[in-house]
Design an enzyme around this catalytic site. Sequence first.
Site, PDB file in Angstrom:
ATOM      1  N   ARG A 172       0.866  -1.291   0.006  1.00  9.32           N
ATOM      2  CA  ARG A 172      -0.103   0.113  -0.154  1.00  9.32           C
ATOM      3  C   ARG A 172       1.012   1.241   0.020  1.00  9.32           C
ATOM      4  NH1 ARG A 172      -3.381   3.158  -0.671  1.00  9.32           N
ATOM      5  NH2 ARG A 172      -4.561   4.133   0.810  1.00  9.32           N
ATOM      6  N   LYS A 173       2.067   1.103   0.500  1.00 13.33           N
ATOM      7  CA  LYS A 173       3.159   2.255   0.430  1.00 13.33           C
ATOM      8  C   LYS A 173       3.723   2.537  -0.779  1.00 13.33           C
ATOM      9  CE  LYS A 173       1.399   1.700   4.498  1.00 13.33           C
ATOM     10  NZ  LYS A 173       1.568   2.018   5.851  1.00 13.33           N
TER      11      LYS A 173
END
Length: 374
Positions: A172-173
Amino acid sequence: MTGEEEALAAAEVVRSGWLTQGPKVAEFERAVAGYCGTEHAVAVANCTVALQLSMVVLGVGPGDEVICPSMSFIATANAIVHTGATPVFADVDPGTYNLDPEAAEAAITSRTKVIMPVHQIGMPADLDRFNEIGKKHGVKILEDAACAIGSRYKGHIIGGHSEMACFSLHPRKIITTGDGGLITTNNAAYADRLRLLRQHGMSIPDTVRHGARKVMLESYTEVGYNYRLTDVQAAIGIEQLKRLDWIVERRRAIAARYTAALSGHAWLIPPFEPEYATSNFQSYAVQLADDAPISRNDLMQWMLDQDIATRRGVMLSHLEPAFAGRPVPNDLSNSEAASAKSIILPLYPQMTEHDLGKVLSTLNAVTRSREAAR
Ligand SMILES: *Cc1c(COP(=O)(O)O)cnc(C)c1O
């Protein structure tokens, strides 16, 4: 964003036979320290344990308090609980959604050991202010930089501005190793202790023991943890780091297009980037104005009906069942207002003008449909 380079790098490690906490982890750490301009980088299993270990190294334990925003991914607060300390939630600044330095200062007690600002979805917090407050009160500053790899504070890459900064490598980063975490610091004693603790408190790392020409027997100097990163992950990370500047550049360009299109919008407020901050725009969150013609959740559904997936803005930890029943000593009204009215729009490096145009026209169609209904 992963590709053939990451796949080949991972396969090479598998063929090499050294699968965890080996030469690729060391190489990845050197590359990260070089990128962040810090003396040291220590790789661990994820950012949650990076935060936990950093606090252990700063002497945080039962009876201590750590000040952090409630408005953050819940891992910020969880990591504090895992040390035995108490998370003390303070409010955010309504402009940046970052921990408000004045609110954090007002929350300091004789038990406060650490203030943990979070660089909210990649937007750097005002680190000079936090460092001033920390110095004045004898409190350490530790950054939850989970989302902020490649962001800059006053022109300098995040990583070397406080005692330690912790980054996440979850998909997600901005860049990913599947799971993974990093701690950057300019303090050699911290780096040594982090390396000891991440590997069971073992006095001699495997990399040293395996290379030695004399028999070396390790000892276990304190009760440690197994928070290792594998060499397969590190090899992926080395390739990801090569893409980082391009990813940040693309994300900033798309964010700038959004902000230009939304400035002056009747009921959507684009994010504010203070002059000290250069965000990597890990996420692009907009606020609904109080007089918006649609609720936040209805807007998310409206977008999804056009196949545009959005997410709610940053969550509030103090309202989750995991933290229910704990006292909430500080006013969190900015956090509550901001969290309820924010929505994260699609932003990814491969996004085309056409994709962007569809998001904007779907947002604008809300106004038209509400006016027609009147
Ligand atoms: C993602 C995130 C974490 C946790 O990172 P993991 O690598 O998944 O453990 C912690 N804090 C913030 C602010 C995050 O966004």
